[in-house]
Scaffold this motif. Structure first.
Motif, PDB file in Angstrom:
ATOM      1  N   PRO A  57       0.819  -1.228   0.000  1.00  0.00           N
ATOM      2  CA  PRO A  57       0.000   0.000   0.000  1.00  0.00           C
ATOM      3  C   PRO A  57       0.847   1.270   0.000  1.00  0.00           C
ATOM      4  CG  PRO A  57      -0.095  -1.095   2.137  1.00  0.00           C
ATOM      5  CD  PRO A  57       0.576  -2.041   1.206  1.00  0.00           C
ATOM      6  N   ILE A  58       2.011   1.214   0.628  1.00  0.00           N
ATOM      7  CA  ILE A  58       2.887   2.385   0.660  1.00  0.00           C
ATOM      8  C   ILE A  58       3.433   2.677  -0.731  1.00  0.00           C
ATOM      9  CG2 ILE A  58       5.055   3.296   1.600  1.00  0.00           C
ATOM     10  CD1 ILE A  58       4.502   1.597   4.102  1.00  0.00           C
ATOM     11  N   LEU A  59       3.885   1.639  -1.417  1.00  0.00           N
ATOM     12  CA  LEU A  59       4.392   1.826  -2.777  1.00  0.00           C
ATOM     13  C   LEU A  59       3.301   2.337  -3.707  1.00  0.00           C
ATOM     14  CD1 LEU A  59       6.545  -1.428  -3.073  1.00  0.00           C
ATOM     15  CD2 LEU A  59       7.409   0.916  -2.858  1.00  0.00           C
ATOM     16  N   ARG A  60       2.056   1.890  -3.464  1.00  0.00           N
ATOM     17  CA  ARG A  60       0.957   2.329  -4.323  1.00  0.00           C
ATOM     18  C   ARG A  60       0.743   3.843  -4.195  1.00  0.00           C
ATOM     19  NH1 ARG A  60      -2.516  -0.861  -2.520  1.00  0.00           N
ATOM     20  NH2 ARG A  60      -3.610   0.522  -1.078  1.00  0.00           N
ATOM     21  N   VAL A  61       0.654   4.370  -2.975  1.00  0.00           N
ATOM     22  CA  VAL A  61       0.403   5.806  -2.812  1.00  0.00           C
ATOM     23  C   VAL A  61       1.639   6.622  -3.184  1.00  0.00           C
ATOM     24  CG1 VAL A  61      -1.350   5.432  -1.044  1.00  0.00           C
ATOM     25  CG2 VAL A  61       1.030   5.818  -0.352  1.00  0.00           C
ATOM     26  N   ALA A  62       2.811   5.976  -3.177  1.00  0.00           N
ATOM     27  CA  ALA A  62       4.036   6.676  -3.573  1.00  0.00           C
ATOM     28  C   ALA A  62       4.215   6.685  -5.085  1.00  0.00           C
ATOM     29  CB  ALA A  62       5.249   6.030  -2.911  1.00  0.00           C
ATOM     30  N   GLY A  63       3.303   6.015  -5.808  1.00  0.00           N
ATOM     31  CA  GLY A  63       3.413   5.969  -7.266  1.00  0.00           C
ATOM     32  C   GLY A  63       4.453   4.980  -7.754  1.00  0.00           C
ATOM     33  N   LEU A  64       4.829   4.005  -6.917  1.00  0.00           N
ATOM     34  CA  LEU A  64       5.883   3.051  -7.272  1.00  0.00           C
ATOM     35  C   LEU A  64       5.354   1.627  -7.401  1.00  0.00           C
ATOM     36  CD1 LEU A  64       8.647   4.329  -4.800  1.00  0.00           C
ATOM     37  CD2 LEU A  64       8.449   4.837  -7.244  1.00  0.00           C
ATOM     38  N   GLU A  65       4.034   1.477  -7.441  1.00  0.00           N
ATOM     39  CA  GLU A  65       3.435   0.149  -7.433  1.00  0.00           C
ATOM     40  C   GLU A  65       3.880  -0.684  -8.630  1.00  0.00           C
ATOM     41  OE1 GLU A  65      -1.005  -1.757  -6.705  1.00  0.00           O
ATOM     42  OE2 GLU A  65      -0.814   0.168  -7.722  1.00  0.00           O
ATOM     43  N   LYS A  66       4.097  -0.064  -9.768  1.00  0.00           N
ATOM     44  CA  LYS A  66       4.446  -0.795 -10.983  1.00  0.00           C
ATOM     45  C   LYS A  66       5.951  -0.896 -11.204  1.00  0.00           C
ATOM     46  CE  LYS A  66       0.122   0.493 -13.298  1.00  0.00           C
ATOM     47  NZ  LYS A  66      -0.495   1.130 -14.488  1.00  0.00           N
ATOM     48  N   GLN A  67       6.738  -0.459 -10.226  1.00  0.00           N
ATOM     49  CA  GLN A  67       8.186  -0.459 -10.381  1.00  0.00           C
ATOM     50  C   GLN A  67       8.846  -1.773  -9.959  1.00  0.00           C
ATOM     51  OE1 GLN A  67       9.727   2.154 -11.893  1.00  0.00           O
ATOM     52  NE2 GLN A  67       7.611   2.857 -12.143  1.00  0.00           N
ATOM     53  N   ASN A  68       8.050  -2.740  -9.499  1.00  0.00           N
ATOM     54  CA  ASN A  68       8.565  -4.045  -9.081  1.00  0.00           C
ATOM     55  C   ASN A  68       9.675  -3.902  -8.031  1.00  0.00           C
ATOM     56  OD1 ASN A  68       8.713  -6.859  -9.068  1.00  0.00           O
ATOM     57  ND2 ASN A  68      10.304  -6.901 -10.636  1.00  0.00           N
ATOM     58  N   ILE A  69       9.394  -3.123  -6.998  1.00  0.00           N
ATOM     59  CA  ILE A  69      10.353  -2.938  -5.918  1.00  0.00           C
ATOM     60  C   ILE A  69      10.446  -4.234  -5.123  1.00  0.00           C
ATOM     61  CG2 ILE A  69      10.958  -1.581  -3.877  1.00  0.00           C
ATOM     62  CD1 ILE A  69      10.942   0.024  -6.491  1.00  0.00           C
TER      63      ILE A  69
END
Length: 464
Positions: A57-69
């Motif tokens: 959820p943190i990556l999603r609101v940070a705009g990084l959800e699709k970055q495969n972190i």
């Protein structure tokens, strides 16, 4: 599989320098990264799944959800987390073990996500490049002044040249440290923002940094704030507290079910990574909670009492019959206890309940191979091939695949799989030798020949 140590491939020189430059939670990155060696990492499906759920959820609101972190667990007992390449968050197992609740660890991950979202690594590289250019110019100017002074026979210009050589370095260093402190403060603010946006409390993040403040008060006493890569502890915590208390979720508690999962992972880490006497003190027999029973069961099997361990694990399965990780531990205990054929059934169950987790599939493949039953060879190959297709950086999958192919008499594929395992371990010399031999066994231009040729011609890892 349960907490297996894997040697990570070496970081590139520039990347290792950024790690050492400390875009980190604590002042220092792991020593192995600083020395340019691949940091030993821990692999465990249960722990990785939990960390991914914490960060999603943190990556999603940070705009990084699709970055495969990716989440990477470092084999280090200290409390630390850091980012190093823009696509991975590294977390010491000590940070998981020492986080008393999910929110404390989630706060740390939110802070590190702040570094990723802010592009701090790329910006720091640019700052380092600029600083290097400034140093080169200062050195040339200083050397010129020294030469003029020497030709003129006077000491004035020579002294001025010496000062020119020494002064810019200190100024540039202070400038870089100031820049890093600002990045840390920005990551704190971003972390609180992400937590609030996901309806989570920033209290855990504050508690973590508050603890660091208490631990570092003596060390920071008398320190020059302009020579620190991170904000001075008291100042940082004061600013963070003011920001965090503004969140409407400040007093929100972790869900009890999530707290239990968090405690189960902490118990597993303790059992695998700490001495048995330490585990016994953490989880005494008087503690009948599920995490304590989990820790004691694992510790028991690790230290030689397989029969008692299996009985304890079976008791855990009775409480949670659909928990894949209890079956995984049972299978691993049997496999490492020299009973691979008996390990197959619980590992099959673990694979099914975990939705075919590739690391657990690799453990099942290992049991099938170790059973020495040729009837399992084709099944082992099929399972292991599926596992490495989804988890391509785990050497165990390829090494077991090599054994299965060897048992079948397919030496070309066995050599190729062994080469891939060696390459992932960072052993480029062995990888190239095995891949070269594999090429002689495959038809020229075939898929296997091409994969082997890729390893032969691959650029060697740094330092090899």
């Amino acid at each position: 599989m349960s907490l297996r140590i894997v040697l990570r491939k070496k970081l590139s020189g520039g990347l290792a320098a950024v790690v050492a430059a400390a875009v980190t939670l604590a002042p220092l990155a792991p020593a192995s990264a600083q020395q340019g060696k691949g940091p030993p990492i821990l692999r465990d499906t249960e722990t990785e799944v939990l960390l991914r759920e914490y960060t999603r959820p943190i990556l999603r609101v940070a705009g990084l959800e699709k970055q495969n972190i990716q989440m990477v667990i470092i084999n280090d007992a200290s409390f630390n987390a850091f980012v190093a390449d823009g696509r991975r968050i590294f977390v010491n197992y000590g940070a998981i073990l020492q986080s008393e609740n999910p929110n404390q660890l989630i706060g740390v991950l939110a802070h590190e996500t702040g570094h990723l979202a802010g592009g701090h690594l790329a910006k720091l590289r640019q700052q380092l490049a600029t600083a290097q250019t400034q140093m080169i110019i200062a050195t040339i100017l200083g050397a010129g002044a020294l030469a003029v002074g020497a030709r003129g026979g006077g000491s004035g210009l020579a002294n001025a040249g010496a000062a020119t050589l020494s002064a810019p370095g200190e100024v540039i260093r202070r400038s870089l440290l100031s820049y890093q402190r600002q990045q840390e403060e920005n990551a704190d603010r971003a972390g609180v923002k992400f937590l609030t946006a996901t309806a989570q409390s920033p209290k855990g993040m504050y508690e973590t940094f508050k603890r660091f403040t208490n631990e570092n008060l003596f060390a920071a006493r008398g320190a020059d704030p302009y020579l620190q890569s991170h904000p001075m502890p008291a100042d940082r915590v004061e600013a963070l507290e003011g920001l965090a208390r503004q969140s409407p979720y400040w007093d929100k508690k972790d869900d009890p079910a999530l707290q239990l999962r968090h405690d189960m992972v902490r118990a597993k880490i303790s059992a695998f990574m700490e001495r048995p006497d330490t585990v016994a003190r953490r989880y005494p027999l008087s503690d009948t909670g599920l995490p304590a029973r989990y820790a004691r069961a694992i510790s028991t099997y690790l230290h030689g009492d397989l029969r008692s361990a299996l009985s304890q694990i079976d008791g855990l399965i009775q409480v949670q019959p659909n928990n894949p990780y209890f079956y995984e531990v049972r299978g691993q205990a049997l496999l490492e206890g020299g009973r691979p054929a008996e390990a197959i059934a619980p590992l099959r169950k673990a694979v099914h309940l975990s939705n075919n987790a590739p690391l657990i599939e690799m453990l099942l493949g290992q049991a099938l191979v170790a059973s020495e039953n040729k009837a399992y060879t084709d099944e082992a190959i099929s399972i292991l091939r599926a596992a490495v297709a989804r988890e391509s950086e785990a050497p165990l999958g390829y090494s077991q695949l090599a054994m299965a192919y060897g048992r079948k008499g397919d030496y070309a594929e066995a050599d190729l799989a062994s080469a891939q395992a060696a390459f992932l371990r960072g052993d480029n010399k062995t990888a190239r030798e095995l891949a070269s031999r594999a090429k002689t066994r495959f038809a020229v231009g075939s898929p296997g020949w091409v994969r082997a040729d890729d390893i032969v011609t691959a650029k060697p890892l740094s330092g090899q």
